[in-house]
Each structure stands twice: as C-alpha cells, then as structure tokens.
Design an enzyme around this catalytic site. Structure first.
Site, PDB file in Angstrom:
ATOM      1  N   TYR A 170      29.803  97.541  55.019  1.00 52.36           N
ATOM      2  CA  TYR A 170      29.208  97.243  54.483  1.00 52.36           C
ATOM      3  C   TYR A 170      29.130  96.432  53.091  1.00 52.36           C
ATOM      4  O   TYR A 170      28.220  95.271  52.938  1.00 52.36           O
ATOM      5  CB  TYR A 170      27.688  97.404  54.720  1.00 52.36           C
ATOM      6  CG  TYR A 170      27.225  98.266  56.043  1.00 52.36           C
ATOM      7  CD1 TYR A 170      27.570  97.364  57.155  1.00 52.36           C
ATOM      8  CD2 TYR A 170      27.233  99.387  57.018  1.00 52.36           C
ATOM      9  CE1 TYR A 170      27.368  97.391  59.029  1.00 52.36           C
ATOM     10  CE2 TYR A 170      27.180  99.732  57.635  1.00 52.36           C
ATOM     11  CZ  TYR A 170      27.421  98.992  59.200  1.00 52.36           C
ATOM     12  OH  TYR A 170      27.629  99.666  60.305  1.00 52.36           O
ATOM     13  N   ASN A 211      20.714  90.076  61.388  1.00 47.00           N
ATOM     14  CA  ASN A 211      20.747  90.850  62.244  1.00 47.00           C
ATOM     15  C   ASN A 211      20.010  92.277  62.310  1.00 47.00           C
ATOM     16  O   ASN A 211      19.548  92.540  61.701  1.00 47.00           O
ATOM     17  CB  ASN A 211      21.257  91.547  60.529  1.00 47.00           C
ATOM     18  CG  ASN A 211      22.161  91.989  61.330  1.00 47.00           C
ATOM     19  OD1 ASN A 211      22.562  92.869  61.662  1.00 47.00           O
ATOM     20  ND2 ASN A 211      23.355  92.114  59.507  1.00 47.00           N
ATOM     21  N   HIS A 224      22.888  96.371  69.666  1.00 50.56           N
ATOM     22  CA  HIS A 224      23.681  96.648  71.095  1.00 50.56           C
ATOM     23  C   HIS A 224      22.605  97.779  72.180  1.00 50.56           C
ATOM     24  O   HIS A 224      24.147  98.118  73.768  1.00 50.56           O
ATOM     25  CB  HIS A 224      24.938  98.187  70.695  1.00 50.56           C
ATOM     26  CG  HIS A 224      25.534  97.145  69.200  1.00 50.56           C
ATOM     27  ND1 HIS A 224      26.699  96.337  69.134  1.00 50.56           N
ATOM     28  CD2 HIS A 224      25.363  97.457  67.984  1.00 50.56           C
ATOM     29  CE1 HIS A 224      26.753  96.390  68.052  1.00 50.56           C
ATOM     30  NE2 HIS A 224      26.705  97.105  67.794  1.00 50.56           N
ATOM     31  N   ASP A 249      14.565  89.692  74.879  1.00 50.84           N
ATOM     32  CA  ASP A 249      13.122  89.087  75.520  1.00 50.84           C
ATOM     33  C   ASP A 249      12.792  88.980  74.338  1.00 50.84           C
ATOM     34  O   ASP A 249      12.323  87.408  74.550  1.00 50.84           O
ATOM     35  CB  ASP A 249      12.218  89.997  76.389  1.00 50.84           C
ATOM     36  CG  ASP A 249      13.454  90.924  77.734  1.00 50.84           C
ATOM     37  OD1 ASP A 249      14.699  90.083  77.800  1.00 50.84           O
ATOM     38  OD2 ASP A 249      12.956  91.543  78.907  1.00 50.84           O
ATOM     39  N   HIS A 251      26.151  89.221  61.965  1.00 47.98           N
ATOM     40  CA  HIS A 251      26.939  90.811  61.734  1.00 47.98           C
ATOM     41  C   HIS A 251      27.789  90.623  60.450  1.00 47.98           C
ATOM     42  O   HIS A 251      28.802  90.069  60.667  1.00 47.98           O
ATOM     43  CB  HIS A 251      27.520  91.444  62.743  1.00 47.98           C
ATOM     44  CG  HIS A 251      26.873  91.433  64.327  1.00 47.98           C
ATOM     45  ND1 HIS A 251      25.771  92.427  63.696  1.00 47.98           N
ATOM     46  CD2 HIS A 251      26.324  91.028  65.086  1.00 47.98           C
ATOM     47  CE1 HIS A 251      24.723  92.629  65.295  1.00 47.98           C
ATOM     48  NE2 HIS A 251      24.773  90.944  66.510  1.00 47.98           N
ATOM     49  N   ILE A 252      27.184  91.414  59.872  1.00 49.55           N
ATOM     50  CA  ILE A 252      28.295  92.079  58.424  1.00 49.55           C
ATOM     51  C   ILE A 252      29.989  92.043  58.645  1.00 49.55           C
ATOM     52  O   ILE A 252      30.647  91.310  58.163  1.00 49.55           O
ATOM     53  CB  ILE A 252      27.821  92.547  56.815  1.00 49.55           C
ATOM     54  CG1 ILE A 252      26.227  92.339  56.923  1.00 49.55           C
ATOM     55  CG2 ILE A 252      28.650  93.197  56.048  1.00 49.55           C
ATOM     56  CD1 ILE A 252      25.512  93.225  55.737  1.00 49.55           C
ATOM     57  N   ARG A 267      29.939  99.124  69.996  1.00 46.90           N
ATOM     58  CA  ARG A 267      29.313  97.408  69.294  1.00 46.90           C
ATOM     59  C   ARG A 267      30.179  95.908  70.122  1.00 46.90           C
ATOM     60  O   ARG A 267      29.662  95.172  69.173  1.00 46.90           O
ATOM     61  CB  ARG A 267      30.126  98.163  67.530  1.00 46.90           C
ATOM     62  CG  ARG A 267      29.778  98.736  66.678  1.00 46.90           C
ATOM     63  CD  ARG A 267      29.604  99.627  65.784  1.00 46.90           C
ATOM     64  NE  ARG A 267      29.658 100.568  65.056  1.00 46.90           N
ATOM     65  CZ  ARG A 267      28.328 101.113  64.674  1.00 46.90           C
ATOM     66  NH1 ARG A 267      27.234  99.667  64.966  1.00 46.90           N
ATOM     67  NH2 ARG A 267      28.327 102.333  64.244  1.00 46.90           N
TER      68      ARG A 267
HETATM   69  O1  CA2 Z   1      27.745  94.538  60.876  1.00 51.26           O
HETATM   70  C1  CA2 Z   1      26.620  94.788  60.827  1.00 51.26           C
HETATM   71  O2  CA2 Z   1      26.062  93.342  60.872  1.00 51.26           O
HETATM   72  C2  CA2 Z   1      26.059  95.555  61.615  1.00 51.26           C
HETATM   73  O3  CA2 Z   1      24.292  94.699  62.705  1.00 51.26           O
HETATM   74  C3  CA2 Z   1      25.492  96.638  61.273  1.00 51.26           C
HETATM   75  C4  CA2 Z   1      24.898  97.237  61.923  1.00 51.26           C
HETATM   76  C5  CA2 Z   1      25.756  98.168  62.782  1.00 51.26           C
HETATM   77  O4  CA2 Z   1      25.001  99.069  63.614  1.00 51.26           O
HETATM   78  C6  CA2 Z   1      26.482  97.081  63.950  1.00 51.26           C
HETATM   79  O5  CA2 Z   1      26.780  97.212  64.764  1.00 51.26           O
HETATM   80  C7  CA2 Z   1      26.284  96.191  63.085  1.00 51.26           C
HETATM   81  C8  CA2 Z   1      23.702  98.699  60.987  1.00 51.26           C
HETATM   82  C9  CA2 Z   1      23.386  99.047  60.116  1.00 51.26           C
HETATM   83  C10 CA2 Z   1      22.605  99.888  59.164  1.00 51.26           C
HETATM   84  O6  CA2 Z   1      23.259  99.102  57.654  1.00 51.26           O
HETATM   85  C11 CA2 Z   1      23.727 100.398  56.830  1.00 51.26           C
HETATM   86  C12 CA2 Z   1      24.064  99.379  55.812  1.00 51.26           C
HETATM   87  C13 CA2 Z   1      24.334 101.175  55.184  1.00 51.26           C
HETATM   88  C14 CA2 Z   1      24.485 101.926  55.471  1.00 51.26           C
HETATM   89  C15 CA2 Z   1      24.647 102.472  56.051  1.00 51.26           C
HETATM   90  C16 CA2 Z   1      23.705 101.406  56.765  1.00 51.26           C
END
Ligand code: CA2
Length: 151
Positions: free
Chosen positions: A25, A76, A82, A89, A102-103, A113
């Site tokens: 991330y 986001n 998922h 809704d 999504h990052i 995912r």
């Molecule tokens: O890629 C993305 O932005 C996601 O939405 C991030 C979610 C993940 O479940 C999606 O599949 C993709 C996770 C967010 C959690 O973010 C963290 C950031 C740093 C450390 C741990 C989790």
C-alpha cells in the site's frame, strides 16, 4: 446548482496506511490521502468531507448523509469491497455518482479480491495506481458531475 462538495470514504483498516504493509500500500498515510484529495478537488472549486471508519454502519450513515449536501462520492471500501451488499445498497440508494478507488491492483492479487460489490454502482474506477489514484478518481468524478464526461 451543483453542490461543490465530495464525500471521501475510506473503509476498514485504511487508517493503517503508511504504517503497515508498505510493500502493498506504499508509505503515504491516510492524512496524505485526505490532503491529496482536498488539494485536487480544490483545483476544481470543490471541497471535501472525509470519513474513515472500521465500522460498516458508520460508513453507511455518512453515505446517506451525503445525499443532503454532496454531489459525488469517492470511496475505497477496503475489504468491504468484496463482502458488503449493504454498502453497495447504500451507494446505489443515494444515487450520487461514485468513484471506486483501490490502491493496489486487486485483480492481480488473491482470487477473493477480484469481485467487487461496488463495481457496477460506480461510474469511475481507478485500480492499482497507488495513492495518486485518488487524485485521478477525483478529477474523473468531477468531470462526470460537471457534465464533461458520461461516466
Ligand atoms: O487496494 C486497496 O485499496 C484495497 O481496497 C485495500 C483493502 C483490501 O482489502 C482490498 O482488497 C484492496 C485493505 C485495506 C487495508 O489497508 C491496510 C493498509 C496498511 C496496512 C494494512 C492494511
């Protein structure tokens, strides 16, 4: 007249941005994301209300409230992407244009995912562009809101 305000929604665990898992991330924090979105929106004369929560119901209440005074939503949804019919809704219920961000490149990660409940209620999708993807999403969403793009 168009309300020149966006709601920025970040879902569960995104408060950990820049603190954990930088390999996936990146190193920018949630505060950096909010600042980027505010600066990008301001270039187009829009302001931003930002919320991050680890609680689905809090996110849904904020989405419902946006109906009153926002013209679009950048979201986001984190892992709720998922799993959450109720989040989907809420987004379809308020009938505002939505940008899904999504990052990471969710389509290149685990199979679970690859599916998004939000995908077809969003008109803009920015996936795998890192934190700068939020700025791309803001610009595209404002184009939709102001009629420069069809979405
Ligand atoms: O890629 C993305 O932005 C996601 O939405 C991030 C979610 C993940 O479940 C999606 O599949 C993709 C996770 C967010 C959690 O973010 C963290 C950031 C740093 C450390 C741990 C989790």
């Amino acid at each position: 007249m168009t309300t020149r305000r966006l709601l920025l929604v970040n879902g569960p665990n995104l408060n950990l941005l820049g603190i954990r898992e930088p390999g996936i991330y990146g190193t920018e924090t949630l505060a950096d994301v909010v600042s980027l979105v505010e600066r990008t929106a301001a270039q187009h004369g829009f302001e931003v209300r930002a919320i991050q929560s680890n609680h689905e119901g809090v996110l849904i209440d904020a989405i419902h409230a946006a109906r009153e005074d926002c013209s679009g939503i950048v979201i986001n949804p984190g892992g709720l992407t998922h799993t959450s019919v109720v989040l989907r809704d809420a987004l379809s219920g308020v009938a505002l244009p939505v940008a899904e961000v999504h990052i990471s490149d969710v389509n290149a990660r685990e199979e679970f995912r690859h599916f998004s409940y939000v995908r077809d209620v969003a008109t803009v999708h920015v996936i795998g562009e890192g934190v700068p993807g939020y700025a791309i999403a803001v610009t595209k969403l404002i184009d939709v809101i102001t009629g420069l793009a069809d979405g």
